[in-house]
Design a protein around this motif. Structure first.
Motif, PDB file in Angstrom:
ATOM      1  N   ALA A  81       0.806  -1.223   0.000  1.00 38.29           N
ATOM      2  CA  ALA A  81       0.000   0.000   0.000  1.00 38.29           C
ATOM      3  C   ALA A  81       0.840   1.273   0.000  1.00 38.29           C
ATOM      4  O   ALA A  81       0.293   2.377   0.092  1.00 38.29           O
ATOM      5  N   ASP A 189      -4.485  -3.530   3.862  1.00 36.28           N
ATOM      6  CA  ASP A 189      -5.347  -2.452   3.396  1.00 36.28           C
ATOM      7  C   ASP A 189      -4.683  -1.108   3.645  1.00 36.28           C
ATOM      8  O   ASP A 189      -4.112  -0.864   4.707  1.00 36.28           O
ATOM      9  N   ALA A 190      -4.785  -0.241   2.661  1.00 39.24           N
ATOM     10  CA  ALA A 190      -4.185   1.079   2.793  1.00 39.24           C
ATOM     11  C   ALA A 190      -4.940   1.905   3.815  1.00 39.24           C
ATOM     12  O   ALA A 190      -6.162   1.881   3.872  1.00 39.24           O
TER      13      ALA A 190
END
Length: 395
Positions: A81, A189-190
């Motif tokens: 990410a 997840d970013a």
């Protein structure tokens, strides 16, 4: 086998340490260990552009012990990410051999993401301008500064990834472009992007300046003086002793630049200017005046100065500049062309005044006080240019 591997590891560690000790003395490592902050140093001349020093603060911030960081590329802190555009910006700054700040998503050893303000800066050989090392400072960005950026999407990341992989060649070091190139596919997840505060930026700059001060101090022991700005004094015309003597009588803080030379370098700096900024004369001769700029310096004001220089007009501006120790000051700056006896512009004089300082101007306004310095420089240049005494005879 284990003993051979251990011997090889020890040999590699000595080689990495020599990257610093050979240039800054054997005591520099102890000095760096005492400095606060999370930072590392890399050597662009070594294969893979490896990390040759990692601070204790870096271990505390990332969870990576020093032994797991030394010899590796700085990309180990990146992950899936990590913004490819941010990586591309750092790569470009490294290739251009200039300082750069960017908020970037990094990863700790345990895989957890965290936002940092990354401050990257080259360490130059003061004499010939070669890049010896790159410094990377990491300042954590608090969650309170997070902001929403809904415009980011998979297509943007894909395009940025291609940009980040473009291969270019750095003139001074064949391995410099390898730093901060992500190959890690860790999937998390970013988080929401975060914006570094002015306090974060000033902290990063302050840490960097303290490191440069230590490197500069210890490099003098080996005769290999380093600095944070490329100062190409080689090839800069030396002013005549008569002109130096005349300029030395002027008490104000000012520098003289030569617009006829590439990048308009400084060719003279007054003692008052050195006191104001904290730099030594050897660090700034040959540099462009933008070395005083930093976070918060107005680009619009700098463009205004350039327009007036190109049109050979004088200007007075208010600008946020920075001293060598990283402290900011409000600069009342007067920039004026200085003409020789034939009426052609020979130099530009930049008169600096710290607006917060309490000075005795002998009843004059600050602006008139500055114009007094401009007038004195004009008299010195015109009188000596008429006799051809601006430069040393050997020039």
């Amino acid at each position: 086998m284990e003993s051979s591997a251990l011997a090889a590891a020890e040999e590699e560690e000595r080689g990495l340490a020599a990257s610093l000790t050979a240039r800054y003395s054997d005591w520099v490592l102890e000095e760096l260990d005492e400095l606060a902050g999370s930072f590392l140093l890399t050597d662009p001349a070594m294969p893979g552009h490896p990390i040759v020093y990692a601070s204790r603060g870096l271990a505390a911030l990332t969870g990576y012990p020093r032994r797991d960081v030394l010899g590796r590329n700085a990309r180990l802190f990146q992950g899936a990410a990590t913004d490819r555009a941010a990586v591309a910006g750092v790569r470009e700054a490294v290739r251009a051999q200039r300082a750069h700040q960017v908020a970037i998503l990094n990863y700790r050893r345990d895989g957890s993401p965290h936002w940092v303000l990354l401050h990257v800066a080259p360490v130059f050989h003061a004499a010939d301008g070669r890049v010896l090392h790159f410094l990377a400072v990491q300042v954590p960005i608090a969650a309170a500064t997070a902001h929403r950026a809904a415009c980011r999407g998979p297509a943007v990341f894909a395009a940025c990834r291609e940009e980040a992989r473009v291969e270019e060649e750095l003139p001074c070091a064949s391995h410099a472009g390898e730093v901060f190139v992500d190959t890690d596919k860790r999937g998390l997840d970013a988080e929401e992007p975060r914006v570094a505060s002015s306090c974060d930026k000033e902290k990063a700059l302050s840490i960097a300046n303290s490191i440069f001060s230590a490197l500069n101090r210890y490099s003098k022991l080996t005769g290999l003086v380093v600095c944070g700005k490329r100062c190409k004094s080689v090839g800069i015309p030396a002013l005549s002793s008569s002109l130096n003597l005349s300029l030395g009588r002027i008490k104000q803080s000012f520098v003289l630049t030569d617009r006829h030379l590439p990048d308009m370098p400084i060719v003279y700096a007054s003692d008052a200017f050195l006191s104001l900024t904290g730099y030594s004369r050897e660090e700034i001769l040959g540099c462009n005046c933008r070395f005083l700029s930093g976070p918060g310096t107005s680009v619009e004001v700098l463009e205004e100065i350039n327009r007036n220089i190109c049109s050979e007009q004088a200007c007075t501006v208010h600008l946020l500049n920075y001293r060598k120790d990283g402290s900011a000051f409000r600069d009342l700056l007067q920039v004026s062309p200085i003409r020789n006896a034939s009426g052609k512009v020979a130099f530009h004089v930049w008169v600096h005044l710290d607006e917060s300082a309490k000075c005795d101007f002998n009843g004059l306004t600050p602006e008139i006080w500055q114009l007094g310095a401009v007038g004195a420089v004009r008299v010195a240049v015109r009188s000596l240019s008429a006799s051809g005494s601006l430069l040393r005879p050997s020039q």
